[in-house]
Write a protein that holds these residues in place. Structure first.
Motif, PDB file in Angstrom:
ATOM      1  N   HIS A 189       0.842  -1.208   0.000  1.00  0.00           N
ATOM      2  CA  HIS A 189       0.000   0.000   0.000  1.00  0.00           C
ATOM      3  C   HIS A 189       0.876   1.256   0.000  1.00  0.00           C
ATOM      4  O   HIS A 189       0.681   2.197   0.758  1.00  0.00           O
ATOM      5  N   ASP A 190       1.843   1.285  -0.880  1.00  0.00           N
ATOM      6  CA  ASP A 190       2.830   2.360  -0.898  1.00  0.00           C
ATOM      7  C   ASP A 190       2.388   3.512  -1.813  1.00  0.00           C
ATOM      8  O   ASP A 190       1.432   3.388  -2.575  1.00  0.00           O
ATOM      9  N   PHE A 191       3.115   4.634  -1.722  1.00  0.00           N
ATOM     10  CA  PHE A 191       2.935   5.750  -2.648  1.00  0.00           C
ATOM     11  C   PHE A 191       3.765   5.442  -3.900  1.00  0.00           C
ATOM     12  O   PHE A 191       4.876   5.945  -4.068  1.00  0.00           O
ATOM     13  N   PHE A 192       3.237   4.640  -4.789  1.00  0.00           N
ATOM     14  CA  PHE A 192       4.013   4.174  -5.939  1.00  0.00           C
ATOM     15  C   PHE A 192       4.415   5.306  -6.875  1.00  0.00           C
ATOM     16  O   PHE A 192       5.460   5.229  -7.526  1.00  0.00           O
ATOM     17  N   ALA A 218      10.313   6.483 -12.183  1.00  0.00           N
ATOM     18  CA  ALA A 218       9.696   5.700 -13.250  1.00  0.00           C
ATOM     19  C   ALA A 218      10.547   4.501 -13.646  1.00  0.00           C
ATOM     20  O   ALA A 218      10.017   3.469 -14.075  1.00  0.00           O
ATOM     21  N   ALA A 219      11.861   4.616 -13.505  1.00  0.00           N
ATOM     22  CA  ALA A 219      12.763   3.536 -13.902  1.00  0.00           C
ATOM     23  C   ALA A 219      12.502   2.252 -13.129  1.00  0.00           C
ATOM     24  O   ALA A 219      12.745   1.148 -13.639  1.00  0.00           O
ATOM     25  N   THR A 220      12.010   2.371 -11.894  1.00  0.00           N
ATOM     26  CA  THR A 220      11.750   1.185 -11.069  1.00  0.00           C
ATOM     27  C   THR A 220      10.281   1.054 -10.655  1.00  0.00           C
ATOM     28  O   THR A 220       9.871  -0.008 -10.182  1.00  0.00           O
ATOM     29  N   ARG A 221       9.502   2.124 -10.823  1.00  0.00           N
ATOM     30  CA  ARG A 221       8.111   2.148 -10.333  1.00  0.00           C
ATOM     31  C   ARG A 221       7.289   0.983 -10.859  1.00  0.00           C
ATOM     32  O   ARG A 221       6.585   0.293 -10.097  1.00  0.00           O
ATOM     33  N   TYR A 222       7.359   0.737 -12.143  1.00  0.00           N
ATOM     34  CA  TYR A 222       6.434  -0.209 -12.754  1.00  0.00           C
ATOM     35  C   TYR A 222       6.797  -1.658 -12.428  1.00  0.00           C
ATOM     36  O   TYR A 222       5.899  -2.488 -12.243  1.00  0.00           O
ATOM     37  N   GLY A 243      -5.891   5.656  -4.302  1.00  0.00           N
ATOM     38  CA  GLY A 243      -6.529   6.036  -5.550  1.00  0.00           C
ATOM     39  C   GLY A 243      -5.567   6.633  -6.558  1.00  0.00           C
ATOM     40  O   GLY A 243      -5.984   7.327  -7.492  1.00  0.00           O
ATOM     41  N   GLU A 244      -4.266   6.335  -6.422  1.00  0.00           N
ATOM     42  CA  GLU A 244      -3.244   6.960  -7.252  1.00  0.00           C
ATOM     43  C   GLU A 244      -2.694   5.993  -8.300  1.00  0.00           C
ATOM     44  O   GLU A 244      -2.358   4.849  -7.981  1.00  0.00           O
ATOM     45  N   PHE A 245      -2.580   6.475  -9.538  1.00  0.00           N
ATOM     46  CA  PHE A 245      -2.034   5.650 -10.609  1.00  0.00           C
ATOM     47  C   PHE A 245      -1.730   6.529 -11.806  1.00  0.00           C
ATOM     48  O   PHE A 245      -2.166   7.681 -11.890  1.00  0.00           O
ATOM     49  N   ASP A 246      -0.974   5.984 -12.735  1.00  0.00           N
ATOM     50  CA  ASP A 246      -0.775   6.631 -14.027  1.00  0.00           C
ATOM     51  C   ASP A 246      -1.163   5.641 -15.117  1.00  0.00           C
ATOM     52  O   ASP A 246      -1.608   4.517 -14.823  1.00  0.00           O
TER      53      ASP A 246
END
Length: 352
Positions: A156-159, A164-168, A198-201
């Motif tokens: 449940h982190d602030f992804f 971006a290099a490791t986020r996905y 509720g956060e995403f890209d």
């Protein structure tokens, strides 16, 4: 925008929605009216955390209202099936709970059982059994009482705060890890997902789709409807500030605003602040002259493109972003006096 103006705006919206009850309740729903109002809860009867808490008496009032007014109550995945089916349209609601706090097991679940209503519980596997969170045994019991389990990642982190290099890779790995843990502990993998905070890209949304989920829940307010993007489903929050019965009823009667284009189509707060949001939606049967906007300190301008399509441009009158999440919201009544709602969230990743 002053606090007094904000209060006036909200009261004006809610007073108008209240007038539409008799119209809505008597209307004959058609296939094109197929919508689902979805609510999000976290804690129950835990006043230590007012921004995520719902008083128990309010939750019971919500369930009683839904029961007394003949709502079809579905789990989140059942609602997705309903929206995609050829079943006749009905007043439909979904109860979702994020994070699996113990207060749901102690205070929320008994009320659901009393009213014989299903719900969907999104769990983050890292916290199960610790602190204020439900145990695996309690989750097993919830499963036996019409509660569907959904995936809410492992940590449940602030992804969005990760590069971006490791986020996905991190996001995908966490989904796979939590899926495997849930299958091991509860016997099956979830088929629905909820984005933490509720956060995403766009790429995170694509990962959720590719992972085999049926749909995903966000946290911007609004109403689900047939034909919408099912991987960013809106939900109305029911924390203390919004959980009073009259406010719940107003949301339960709300209709969706069918937005066909949103620019930009992402939620990260841009460097050009305050941000501009341009929405295009079907204006058929809507009273565009009564459209209202709320951007937590802003204004909106309106431009009609043609008789059916309407474009609205919203921009705050001053910089936003002191909070991590800020909503731009528009509401507009139709010719029957029923209000339609849409909101867009801006996320300031510099704030946690």
């Amino acid at each position: 925008m002053s606090r007094l103006y904000i209060l006036f705006f909200l009261l004006s919206v809610f007073s108008c929605t209240g007038k539409s009850a008799s119209v809505e309740d008597s209307a004959i729903l058609t296939q094109g009216d197929k919508e689902v109002v979805c609510f999000i809860y976290h804690r129950f009867g835990d006043s230590r955390y007012p921004t995520t808490n719902t008083p128990v008496k309010d939750f019971e009032a919500h369930l009683a209202y839904l029961a007394d007014n003949n709502f079809q109550i579905l789990t989140f995945s059942e609602a997705i099936d309903y929206l995609q089916s050829d079943k006749p349209a009905r007043k439909t609601a979904v109860i979702t709970i994020d994070d699996a706090y113990k207060t749901f097991y102690d205070r929320g679940l008994p009320l659901l059982k009393r009213y014989s209503m299903p719900a969907t519980l999104f769990i983050n596997t890292k916290t199960v059994g610790g602190g204020d969170y439900m145990s695996w045994a309690q989750l097993q019991e919830a499963l036996k009482n019409k509660v569907e389990i959904g995936n809410h990642t492992h940590s449940h982190d602030f992804f969005l705060n990760e590069a971006a290099a490791t986020r996905y890779k991190t996001f995908k790995d966490e989904i796979e890890l939590s899926q495997s843990i849930i299958e091991e502990k509860l016997g099956s993998k979830p088929i629905i997902f909820s984005y933490p905070y509720g956060e995403f890209d766009g790429k995170m949304k694509a990962i959720v789709k590719e992972s085999g989920f049926k749909a995903a829940a966000a946290q911007n307010s609004g109403v689900m409807y047939a034909g919408m993007d099912l991987f960013q489903c809106p939900r109305f929050p029911m924390s203390e500030a919004y959980s009073e019965k009259s406010k719940f009823v107003e949301k339960a009667k709300m209709k969706a605003l069918h937005v066909v284009s949103s620019k930009p189509d992402n939620f990260i707060l841009p460097a050009d602040n305050p941000p501009v949001l341009t929405l295009t939606f079907d204006g058929t049967d809507l009273r565009i002259d009564q459209l209202q906007c709320f951007v937590q300190g802003g204004e909106c301008s309106l431009k009609t493109i043609d008789k059916q399509k309407v474009t609205v441009t919203l921009q705050a009158t001053k910089r936003i972003g002191k909070k991590r999440r800020t909503l731009y919201t528009i509401t507009v009544p139709d010719k029957q006096g029923i209000w339609h709602w849409y909101s867009h969230v801006w996320i300031n990743t510099a704030v946690e």
